[in-house]
Design a protein around this motif. Sequence first.
Motif, PDB file in Angstrom:
ATOM      1  N   MET A   1       8.773  29.134 -24.472  1.00  8.54           N
ATOM      2  CA  MET A   1       9.338  28.023 -23.704  1.00  8.54           C
ATOM      3  C   MET A   1       8.600  26.732 -24.014  1.00  8.54           C
ATOM      4  O   MET A   1       7.389  26.758 -24.255  1.00  8.54           O
ATOM      5  N   ARG A   2       9.333  25.639 -23.980  1.00  7.17           N
ATOM      6  CA  ARG A   2       8.745  24.311 -24.180  1.00  7.17           C
ATOM      7  C   ARG A   2       8.962  23.524 -22.891  1.00  7.17           C
ATOM      8  O   ARG A   2      10.099  23.241 -22.520  1.00  7.17           O
ATOM      9  N   ILE A   3       7.854  23.185 -22.248  1.00  5.45           N
ATOM     10  CA  ILE A   3       7.918  22.628 -20.897  1.00  5.45           C
ATOM     11  C   ILE A   3       7.096  21.348 -20.814  1.00  5.45           C
ATOM     12  O   ILE A   3       6.026  21.246 -21.412  1.00  5.45           O
ATOM     13  N   ILE A  26       1.750  30.667 -23.423  1.00  6.85           N
ATOM     14  CA  ILE A  26       1.913  29.505 -24.303  1.00  6.85           C
ATOM     15  C   ILE A  26       0.713  28.582 -24.099  1.00  6.85           C
ATOM     16  O   ILE A  26       0.071  28.618 -23.050  1.00  6.85           O
ATOM     17  N   ALA A  77       1.373  27.164 -31.017  1.00  5.32           N
ATOM     18  CA  ALA A  77       2.454  26.469 -30.312  1.00  5.32           C
ATOM     19  C   ALA A  77       3.821  26.752 -30.930  1.00  5.32           C
ATOM     20  O   ALA A  77       4.823  26.172 -30.511  1.00  5.32           O
ATOM     21  N   SER A  79       5.796  29.264 -30.658  1.00  7.00           N
ATOM     22  CA  SER A  79       6.785  29.844 -29.747  1.00  7.00           C
ATOM     23  C   SER A  79       6.923  29.075 -28.443  1.00  7.00           C
ATOM     24  O   SER A  79       7.676  29.471 -27.549  1.00  7.00           O
ATOM     25  N   GLY A  80       6.181  27.970 -28.316  1.00  8.95           N
ATOM     26  CA  GLY A  80       6.304  27.157 -27.105  1.00  8.95           C
ATOM     27  C   GLY A  80       5.003  26.495 -26.721  1.00  8.95           C
ATOM     28  O   GLY A  80       3.959  26.734 -27.329  1.00  8.95           O
ATOM     29  N   GLN A 105      13.698  21.823 -32.574  1.00 12.63           N
ATOM     30  CA  GLN A 105      13.259  22.411 -31.308  1.00 12.63           C
ATOM     31  C   GLN A 105      13.896  21.643 -30.149  1.00 12.63           C
ATOM     32  O   GLN A 105      14.480  20.584 -30.337  1.00 12.63           O
ATOM     33  N   LEU A 107      13.334  20.958 -25.588  1.00 17.87           N
ATOM     34  CA  LEU A 107      12.661  21.272 -24.332  1.00 17.87           C
ATOM     35  C   LEU A 107      13.515  22.246 -23.531  1.00 17.87           C
ATOM     36  O   LEU A 107      14.743  22.151 -23.524  1.00 17.87           O
ATOM     37  N   ASP A 108      12.847  23.168 -22.840  1.00 17.55           N
ATOM     38  CA  ASP A 108      13.557  24.093 -21.956  1.00 17.55           C
ATOM     39  C   ASP A 108      13.585  23.590 -20.526  1.00 17.55           C
ATOM     40  O   ASP A 108      14.535  23.864 -19.795  1.00 17.55           O
TER      41      ASP A 108
END
Length: 216
Positions: A1-3, A26, A77, A79-80, A105, A107-108
Amino acid sequence: MRIVLVGPPGAGKGTQASFLAENLSIPHISTGDLFRANISQGTPLGQKAQEYMRAGQLVPDEVTIGMAKDRMQEPDAASGFLLDGFPRNIAQAEALDAYLAETGQKLDAVLDLEVPEDEVVKRIAGRRICRNDSSHVFHVEYSPPKQDGVCDVCGGELYQRDDDREETVRKRLAVYHSETEPIIDHYKAQDLVTTISALGEVGEVTARAMQALRRD
């Protein structure tokens, strides 16, 4: 996840970022850590940042953006990641959008930690730090020392840092409202924002954030 984690000073972003990053496996990428790592390693960006800081000037966006991009390209980083303190203004948010688009990529989620202003002031202005060891931190209301003004751990004098004084906290909040808060609307337009109450125990706030991420 990218948060991305957003919230005013005193919202507990650093604490929540650490717990969330660990739960999600992450890396937690904070602006403070980026600066410290680049400066200690003597990278070109770190040297530039240090020049501005020594002159008492703000580090330009392009330097901060460059550090963040470099960090997001590291293997851990892939995978997120969880960004804490970056982006801090619209220019940085737009640069992050562009970087993610270029690298395929996205953002989630953007988690907005919400705390009433008076609570922020109470949290920060109530801090007392030990003069002997700054890791010994107390709070006049939430975690008071056994003896007023004396560190429970080593007996050192407790004091209030200038940065923690109410007038300074309110200035920091004004900067947050004018510079950082607009990125929330920027990300709302992308349907990425979930607002989380940051009131209550640390574990309760983490649970709310994890629940919001599971919904996403």
